[in-house]
Design a protein around this motif. Structure first.
Motif, PDB file in Angstrom:
ATOM      1  N   ASP A  39       0.841  -1.191   0.000  1.00 19.21           N
ATOM      2  CA  ASP A  39       0.000   0.000   0.000  1.00 19.21           C
ATOM      3  C   ASP A  39       0.886   1.256   0.000  1.00 19.21           C
ATOM      4  O   ASP A  39       2.118   1.163  -0.050  1.00 19.21           O
ATOM      5  N   ASP A  41       1.624   3.263   2.340  1.00 20.13           N
ATOM      6  CA  ASP A  41       2.537   3.304   3.491  1.00 20.13           C
ATOM      7  C   ASP A  41       3.790   2.469   3.201  1.00 20.13           C
ATOM      8  O   ASP A  41       4.923   2.934   3.385  1.00 20.13           O
ATOM      9  N   ASP A 120       7.224  -1.860   7.425  1.00 22.39           N
ATOM     10  CA  ASP A 120       5.780  -2.083   7.410  1.00 22.39           C
ATOM     11  C   ASP A 120       5.430  -3.575   7.521  1.00 22.39           C
ATOM     12  O   ASP A 120       4.317  -3.976   7.190  1.00 22.39           O
ATOM     13  N   HIS A 142       4.950  -1.230  12.293  1.00 24.62           N
ATOM     14  CA  HIS A 142       3.902  -0.885  13.263  1.00 24.62           C
ATOM     15  C   HIS A 142       2.829  -1.969  13.331  1.00 24.62           C
ATOM     16  O   HIS A 142       1.688  -1.672  13.636  1.00 24.62           O
ATOM     17  N   HIS A 143       3.203  -3.214  13.000  1.00 23.70           N
ATOM     18  CA  HIS A 143       2.268  -4.333  13.158  1.00 23.70           C
ATOM     19  C   HIS A 143       2.625  -5.146  14.397  1.00 23.70           C
ATOM     20  O   HIS A 143       3.609  -4.857  15.062  1.00 23.70           O
ATOM     21  N   CYS A 166       3.588   3.582   9.278  1.00 20.74           N
ATOM     22  CA  CYS A 166       4.972   3.140   9.442  1.00 20.74           C
ATOM     23  C   CYS A 166       5.925   4.258   9.040  1.00 20.74           C
ATOM     24  O   CYS A 166       7.030   4.390   9.572  1.00 20.74           O
TER      25      CYS A 166
END
Ligand SMILES: [Mn+2]
Length: 403
Positions: A39, A41, A120, A142-143, A166
Motif C-alpha cells: 500500500d 505506506d 511495514d 507498526h504491526h 509506518c
C-alpha cells in the motif's frame, strides 16, 4: 565515505542499475522491502528509508539500499493514489522498483549475498520469505510483533512500535540523518527535501485521516507531520501547501476504484496468512457492500466473485472488510466466508468470540448470510469502527489455529 546525495528520481534509476548489476555478477546487495499489500505506506516508507540510509552523512560505508516494492509491476495500476503522491515527488509509478525487476524472481540473487531490511512488516512472507527469510537484518514496523527478527540488529534498526503509519516511525529513525542533510540550504537541496517530504507525509495523512483519526494517531504521527510540513513549505511554492488539501487529494484518488474489476478490488489491498490448518485471506476495500453489489449487478454475482477469489488463492477462510463514510459517518462492514470444513469451524468460532468484541451487527436482513454443509457465510456491520485489518486479522488467525 558517504555517497553524495542526488534527487529521488536519480536515486531510483541508480538503484535499478545497481540491482541489474548485482543480479548479473552475483554481487552483494541490500534491499529495503515493504509488505505484500504494497500500500501507500509500504511503498513510501520503503523509498524514504532506502534513500536516507543510502545518503546518510553518518554512514561509514557505501552501502546502497535498494527500495523494493513488494508487488509485480502490473499491480501498480491497482494503486490509483500512488500517481498524485509520486508526481509531487517528481516521480512516476514506472520509476519504482518492483518484483518484476528481479530477473529470475524469486531466486534472483543467491541468498548469502543479500541483506533485507523490512518496513511495514516484521516477517518476510511468501516465496521471498522462504528463500531469503534468514537474511533479514532489521525492521521498522507498526504491526504485531512476530518474533522473527533477531533482537540485536547491530547497525540496522529493529523497531516495532505502535503508530498510525509506518512512515512516521521511519521518519523518527531517520530524523538525525535528514536534519544533517538539510544543513545544505541550496535551492536544489531544498527541492529534494520538499519532494522527499511529500512522499513521507502522504501515508501519515492517509492512514490517520490527516491526524483526525484519534484511535490511530500517535505522537509519532503528529511529530512526523510537523517535521515534514516544514520541509514542504521551505520548497518551491511551499507557501501554498496545506495538509488538508493534500489529504483530500490522496483520499479522492484512493477511492477512485470504479475502473477496476471486482477481482482487482479484492486483490488491491490484500493480505494472506498461511496457517497449518488452512489459509486466510483478507481484502480491505474502500467502498461499501452496496457499491460492490451494484458494480457486480447483483448480490449473487458479487458473492460469486468473492468465492472465485478465495478458491484462486486456496483459502479456507476469506474476508472482505469495507470502509465508507455515508453522510460523513465512518462505517465498516465485514463479510466472512468459510470455504471448507476448517474454514467453517474457524468462521463460527470467530463469530462467537468476535461478535461482542467487534460489536458485529447483522447486515440488512441477513441476505448475504448462508449456512451450508461445507460453507458458512456472514455479513455484519462492524460497529467497532476503530478496528482495522490490523486488529481483525489476528482474531481471524486465532480462530483458525485454535479451531
Ligand atoms: Mn502500514
Amino acid at each position: 565515505m558517504p555517497l553524495s546525495r542526488v534527487s529521488l528520481r536519480s536515486f531510483l534509476s541508480t538503484a535499478k542499475s545497481k540491482l541489474n548489476n548485482a543480479a548479473k555478477h552475483q554481487s552483494p546487495v541490500t534491499f529495503v522491502i515493504g509488505n505484500e499489500s504494497a500500500d501507500l505506506d509500504s511503498i513510501c516508507s520503503t523509498v524514504c528509508l532506502a534513500y536516507l540510509r543510502t545518503y546518510s552523512p553518518f554512514s561509514r560505508n557505501e552501502t546502497f539500499y535498494i527500495p523494493l516494492s513488494n508487488l509485480p509491476r502490473r499491480d501498480l495500476a491497482l494503486r490509483p493514489e500512488l500517481t498524485p503522491v509520486l508526481s509531487h515527488a517528481n516521480l512516476k509509478p514506472s520509476d519504482l522498483i518492483t518484483l518484476s525487476d528481479l530477473t529470475n524472481y524469486p531466486k534472483a540473487i543467491s541468498p548469502p549475498l543479500t541483506r533485507w531490511l523490512l518496513v511495514d512488516h516484521n516477517s518476510l512472507q511468501g516465496e521471498l520469505g522462504s528463500i531469503y527469510g534468514s537474511r533479514v537484518v532489521g525492521c521498522i514496523d507498526h504491526h504485531e510483533e512476530e518474533h522473527k527478527i533477531p533482537w540485536d540488529c547491530g547497525p540496522e534498526p529493529r523497531i516495532v512500535e505502535e503508530a498510525g503509519s509506518c512512515s512516521s516511525l521511519v521518519l523518527e529513525y531517520c530524523k538525525p540523518t535528514w536534519t544533517e542533510l538539510g544543513k545544505n540550504r541550496s535551492e536544489e537541496a531544498r527541492q529534494w527535501n520538499a519532494e522527499l517530504a511529500r512522499l513521507a507525509i502522504a501515508p501519515v495523512l492517509a492512514d490517520t485521516a490527516n491526524l483526525m483519526y484519534d484511535s490511530k494517531t500517535t505522537t509519532w504521527d503528529k511529530k512526523a507531520v510537523r517535521y515534514l510540513e516544514g520541509w514542504i513549505m521551505a520548497g518551491e511554492g511551499g507557501e501554498e501547501y496545506s495538509n488538508d488539501a493534500y489529504f483530500k487529494e490522496i483520499a479522492e484518488a484512493k477511492e477512485d476504484v470504479g475502473g477496476l474489476s471486482l477481482r482487482d478490488i479484492w486483490r488491491k489491498d490484500y493480505k494472506q496468512w498461511e496457517e497449518r490448518i488452512g489459509n486466510l485471506g483478507v481484502s480491505a476495500v474502500v467502498k461499501d457492500m452496496a457499491f460492490l453489489i451494484e458494480k457486480a449487478g447483483s448480490k449473487e454475482k458479487m458473492l460469486e466473485t468473492v468465492k472465485k477469489w478465495g478458491h484462486e488463492r486456496g483459502l479456507s477462510l476469506v474476508a472482505i472488510m469495507t470502509t465508507s463514510h455515508p453522510g460523513g459517518d465512518f462505517k465498516r462492514e465485514l463479510l466472512l466466508w468459510g470455504l471448507d470444513s476448517k474454514g467453517v469451524e474457524a468462521a463460527k468460532k470467530f463469530a462467537a468470540d468476535g461478535e461482542k468484541e467487534l460489536r458485529l451487527e447483522k447486515w440488512g436482513e441477513g441476505e448475504l448470510d448462508m449456512e451450508g454443509k461445507n460453507e458458512w457465510r456472514r455479513c455484519w456491520w462492524q460497529n467497532k469502527v476503530e478496528s482495522s485489518r490490523k486488529q481483525v486479522a489476528p482474531l481471524l488467525r486465532t480462530s483458525l489455529t485454535s479451531s
